[in-house]
Design a protein around this motif. Structure first.
Motif, short mmCIF file in Angstrom:
data_model
loop_
_atom_site.label_atom_id
_atom_site.label_comp_id
_atom_site.label_asym_id
_atom_site.label_seq_id
_atom_site.Cartn_x
_atom_site.Cartn_y
_atom_site.Cartn_z
N GLY A 53 0.07 0.48 4.01
CA GLY A 53 -0.55 1.19 5.12
C GLY A 53 0.07 0.87 6.45
O GLY A 53 0.21 1.73 7.32
N ALA A 54 0.49 -0.39 6.60
CA ALA A 54 1.08 -0.83 7.87
C ALA A 54 2.43 -0.16 8.12
O ALA A 54 2.91 -0.14 9.26
N THR A 83 -7.57 -0.81 -0.78
CA THR A 83 -6.44 -0.25 -0.05
C THR A 83 -6.32 1.25 -0.28
O THR A 83 -6.78 1.78 -1.29
N GLU A 134 -4.49 -2.99 7.59
CA GLU A 134 -4.42 -1.66 6.99
C GLU A 134 -5.20 -1.55 5.68
O GLU A 134 -4.97 -0.64 4.89
#
Length: 530
Positions: free
Chosen positions: A280-281, A499, A340
């Protein structure tokens, strides 16, 4: 800067049991034209896009080969060993199940055209009579019974298929099969959608042998495996004998790139058209690549700390609670995933059936010390096993420091799962789970599953088996709440982070539909116009 496309996912909070009643139905370019029926328009032409209005679309030139960057190489293509995402990303293209399980809990036909629940332990399936395998062999009920029977002798499938009774399952004719269960099993249709229950070709497997078949599979899916270079890639080629709408792109190459940074580089250099498992980052980094963007949405993927139930070090619940109080789970999640990921406030993903928010466990290291003292435990030391990967190393070191603060010594052991399994009894570990149907999410707590949690709780086992036999949604909801409360207090597991699924892809990739499960991607619908 471009914006990452964020997909909202609305999932049913309970299984749609009513479905048991049944339902119906950079390479050289290729020229493609589509009819309303989705058929190949002429020899050498390829379907590129459907047209529900019933008129032909304009002829289009599509990229001959899509290149995908995957994280992990499959270890087999044996149709009963689809026990992981990497295997099923490919298997979902070359095999079919009797049915397809959708994200909203509904079920649609695949190799079965319709089905009926005869009673609590029998389902009759009517099969397609127009299907052949990629080698031309006809598909019949015999292939279904053979494929399902094999799961009873496979170590990766036997726990998932414990409900299935091969001795009393039978074919009424070549295109009708009755599936029998030892006891009522509510998730039967979900399990029969693939994974451990992909349908293989009985005749070909018996001729080739199981080991050879696992490297050279023959299925009824939209693609066939034409090349497998170990450690490097797989090449899928359109199955011209496929019973459904032809795959939009003639070839799909899947490159195995373990490190996420290198998968992003494959996008930056134009080597890959799509990459799986983007952190996500790093979504913003993908958005900055000219001609690419990230797509993300909720997933069933979550991380948890596991304490082996059969290990005496964790037998006292006060010790397990102390280990939980010692960890700031929000900080652990944020630090592990660069902010994230979401801190999990229950025992499984919040988009799964019957989820209950239990609250994030309190961070209280002083209480942790008090509980260890009450339990008479000092100098506690144990192994914390993790899989290969930098994210595992990062979270393990954070957990190690939290536990060190209350006087607990942790030795981090990093290795492949098979390597650690061969070494004997478990102590503690960090694992990721990705199942999407509730009984498969909770299967890690069943005795038959074994592995890292080494389950041995009789009351929990009884509840889990009862859940599988319940069709009534209200009864399921009540039992699921009881199971979640019990697991939350039991604390042999400490789920802490869920996540998103994040894909990086070309802006020109068409036909992509986000799915919370990477392995359910509709690859046969993907294409790029040139």
């Amino acid at each position: 800067m471009k914006k990452t496309r964020i997909v909202s996912l609305f999932l049913a909070s309970a299984m749609v049991i009513s479905t048991l009643a049944g339902c119906g139905g950079g390479s050289s370019p290729t020229t493609a034209a589509t009819t309303a029926a989705g058929e190949t328009a002429a020899a050498g032409e390829t379907t590129a896009a459907g047209n529900s209005a019933g008129t032909s679309t304009e002829a289009k030139s599509v990229k001959d080969t899509l290149t995908l960057a995957a994280q992990t190489e499959p270890d087999t293509m044996d149709p009963c060993r689809g026990n992981g995402v990497s295997n099923n990303i490919v298997m979902n293209q070359i095999y079919d199940g009797l049915v397809r399980y959708n994200e909203d809990g509904t079920v649609e036909p695949r190799l079965a055209t319709e089905w009926e629940q005869i009673d609590d332990t029998h389902i009759r399936f009517k099969l397609r009579d127009d299907v052949v395998f990629s080698n031309g062999s006809p598909f019949t009920a015999e292939d279904v019974l053979y494929s399902l029977a094999r799961t009873k002798n496979d170590s990766t499938a036997i726990s998932t298929m414990s409900w299935y009774d091969p001795e009393t399952s039978y074919a009424e004719d070549d295109y009708t099969v009755v599936i029998s269960m030892y006891q009522p099993y509510a998730p039967a249709l979900y399990v029969l959608a693939g994974g451990r229950t992909w349908i293989g070709d009985k005749e070909t497997m018996e001729e080739m042998g199981e080991e050879n078949y696992a490297r050279n599979p023959v299925g009824t899916g939209a693609y066939a495996l034409s090349e497998w270079v170990s450690g490097s890639s797989m090449l899928l080629t359109r199955n011209e004998k496929y019973w459904g709408e032809p795959a939009k792109t003639p070839n799909v190459r899947i490159n195995f790139i373990a490190e996420e940074a290198n998968r992003i580089i494959a996008l930056e250099t134009g080597e890959a058209d799509l990459a799986y498992y983007i952190d996500g980052a790093d979504a913003a980094r993908v958005d900055e690549i000219d001609g690419y963007h990230a797509e993300r949405g909720p997933s069933f993927s979550y991380y948890l700390i596991c304490l082996a139930m059969d290990n005496e070090k964790f037998a006292d619940k006060r010790v397990r609670h102390a280990l939980a109080y010692a960890i700031d789970f929000k900080n652990l999640t944020d630090a592990s995933f660069d902010g994230e990921a979401t801190t999990l406030d229950g025992v499984y993903p919040n988009i799964a059936e019957g989820f209950k928010s239990e609250g994030i466990w309190e961070y209280n290291p002083e209480k942790a010390k008090e509980l260890l003292a009450e339990a008479g435990v000092s100098n506690l030391s144990f192994e914390l096993h993790i899989l290969p990967g930098t994210v595992y190393q990062r979270m393990a070191e954070i957990i190690q420091s939290y536990w060190a603060a209350i006087g607990v010594t942790v030795n981090i052991e990093q290795s492949a799962l098979a390597t650690r399994e061969a070494q004997g009894p478990w102590e503690a570990s960090i694992r990721v789970a990705t199942a999407d149907e509730i009984s498969n999410i909770l299967i890690i707590y069943e005795k038959a599953f074994g592995s890292r949690l080494a389950p041995n709780d009789e009351h929990l086992e009884e509840m889990l088996q009862q859940l599988k036999q319940l069709y009534n949604t209200d009864e399921r909801a009540a039992l699921l709440e009881e199971i979640q409360d019990y697991l939350y207090d039991l604390k042999f597991s400490m789920p802490f982070a869920e996540t998103d699924s994040v894909f990086g892809m070309r802006d020109t990739l068409q036909g992509f539909e986000f799915n919370a499960q990477y392995n359910r991607s509709n690859i046969a619908e993907w294409y790029i116009e040139e």
